[in-house]
Design a protein around this motif. Structure first.
Motif, short mmCIF file in Angstrom:
data_model
loop_
_atom_site.label_atom_id
_atom_site.label_comp_id
_atom_site.label_asym_id
_atom_site.label_seq_id
_atom_site.Cartn_x
_atom_site.Cartn_y
_atom_site.Cartn_z
N PRO A 5 85.50 -20.62 -6.25
CA PRO A 5 84.55 -19.66 -5.66
C PRO A 5 84.15 -20.10 -4.26
N LEU A 6 83.93 -19.14 -3.40
CA LEU A 6 83.57 -19.41 -2.01
C LEU A 6 82.08 -19.12 -1.81
N ILE A 7 81.37 -20.11 -1.25
CA ILE A 7 79.93 -19.98 -1.02
C ILE A 7 79.65 -20.26 0.45
N LEU A 8 78.89 -19.38 1.08
CA LEU A 8 78.41 -19.61 2.44
C LEU A 8 77.00 -20.19 2.34
N ALA A 9 76.85 -21.42 2.81
CA ALA A 9 75.57 -22.12 2.72
C ALA A 9 74.69 -21.68 3.89
N SER A 10 74.22 -20.46 3.82
CA SER A 10 73.46 -19.90 4.94
C SER A 10 72.75 -18.63 4.50
N THR A 11 71.60 -18.37 5.12
CA THR A 11 70.92 -17.08 4.93
C THR A 11 71.05 -16.24 6.20
N SER A 12 71.83 -16.73 7.17
CA SER A 12 72.00 -16.02 8.44
C SER A 12 72.78 -14.73 8.25
N PRO A 13 72.20 -13.59 8.64
CA PRO A 13 72.96 -12.34 8.55
C PRO A 13 74.15 -12.34 9.50
N TYR A 14 74.07 -13.08 10.61
CA TYR A 14 75.16 -13.14 11.58
C TYR A 14 76.37 -13.85 10.98
N ARG A 15 76.13 -14.98 10.33
CA ARG A 15 77.25 -15.71 9.69
C ARG A 15 77.82 -14.92 8.52
N ARG A 16 76.93 -14.30 7.75
CA ARG A 16 77.40 -13.50 6.61
C ARG A 16 78.30 -12.36 7.10
N ASN A 17 77.90 -11.67 8.16
CA ASN A 17 78.71 -10.57 8.69
C ASN A 17 80.04 -11.06 9.25
N LEU A 18 80.03 -12.24 9.88
CA LEU A 18 81.29 -12.79 10.39
C LEU A 18 82.25 -13.11 9.25
N LEU A 19 81.77 -13.81 8.24
CA LEU A 19 82.65 -14.17 7.12
C LEU A 19 83.15 -12.92 6.40
N ALA A 20 82.31 -11.89 6.32
CA ALA A 20 82.71 -10.65 5.66
C ALA A 20 83.89 -9.98 6.36
N ARG A 21 84.06 -10.25 7.67
CA ARG A 21 85.20 -9.69 8.40
C ARG A 21 86.54 -10.07 7.76
#
Length: 197
Positions: A5-21
């Motif tokens: 499973p892949l986890i992004l250790a962040s609550t940043s909406p900017y990082r979340r949107n980038l990884l979602a790309r």
């Protein structure tokens, strides 16, 4: 064999949107760590240490996951610029940056929590700011309110109007998660945005 499973250790909406790309399935989890720099710690050492600390903090709750930690600071003439947190600090940061070069250092850690193996790197990106008047800076701040952004701007928004030019290998580094260098690391663990390698 399925990738972890892949986890992004962040609550940043900017990082979340980038990884979602990348179109990969992932979850987010807050690392909640102390992000203060150590005495005499360089910007590069700071973001590398914090990226790994964030990943390791989240790994305690996700021992079978692949975890992405990231941290970013802006540097102007050797001084670290953090997130402004409010209007006055944001104006002061942009007044200092106007007409100068600001170097953004983005640290990334991809942690295999199963093996406790960390892969880290730091990606620099340079922003050359235009000469800006106080009125231009205040107008920008009022429109975007970039109080949670290192350097007091959002490059993915109106912040682009503050720049004379940009230098770097990965424009996503400026937003907070350098995808160009991250993708091959993710692929090595079976998370392949373009399909099987």
């Amino acid at each position: 064999m399925h990738p972890p499973p892949l986890i992004l250790a962040s609550t940043s909406p900017y990082r979340r949107n980038l990884l979602a790309r990348l179109g990969l399935l992932f979850q987010t989890d807050s690392p909640a760590i102390d992000e203060r720099p150590l005495p005499s710690e360089s910007a590069v050492a700071l973001v590398q240490r914090l990226a790994e600390a964030k990943a390791r903090a989240v790994a305690k709750r996700h021992p079978d996951a692949l975890i992405i930690g990231s941290d970013q600071v802006a540097c102007l003439d050797g001084a670290i610029l953090g997130k402004p947190g409010g209007r006055d600090a944001a104006i002061a940061q942009l007044e200092r940056a106007a007409g100068h070069k600001v170097i953004f250092q983005t640290g990334v850690c991809l942690l295999d929590a199963r093996a406790q193996q960390a892969h880290t790197f730091v990606e620099p990106y340079c922003v050359h700011f235009r000469n800006l008047s106080r009125a231009q800076i205040e107008g920008y701040i009022e429109r975007e309110r970039p109080y949670d952004c290192a350097g007091s701007f959002k490059a993915e928004g109106l912040g682009i109007a503050l720049f004379a030019r940009l230098e770097g290998d990965d424009p996503t580094a400026l937003i907070g998660l350098p995808l160009i260098r991250l993708v091959p690391l993710l692929e090595s663990f079976g998370h392949c945005p373009l399909g099987a390698v």
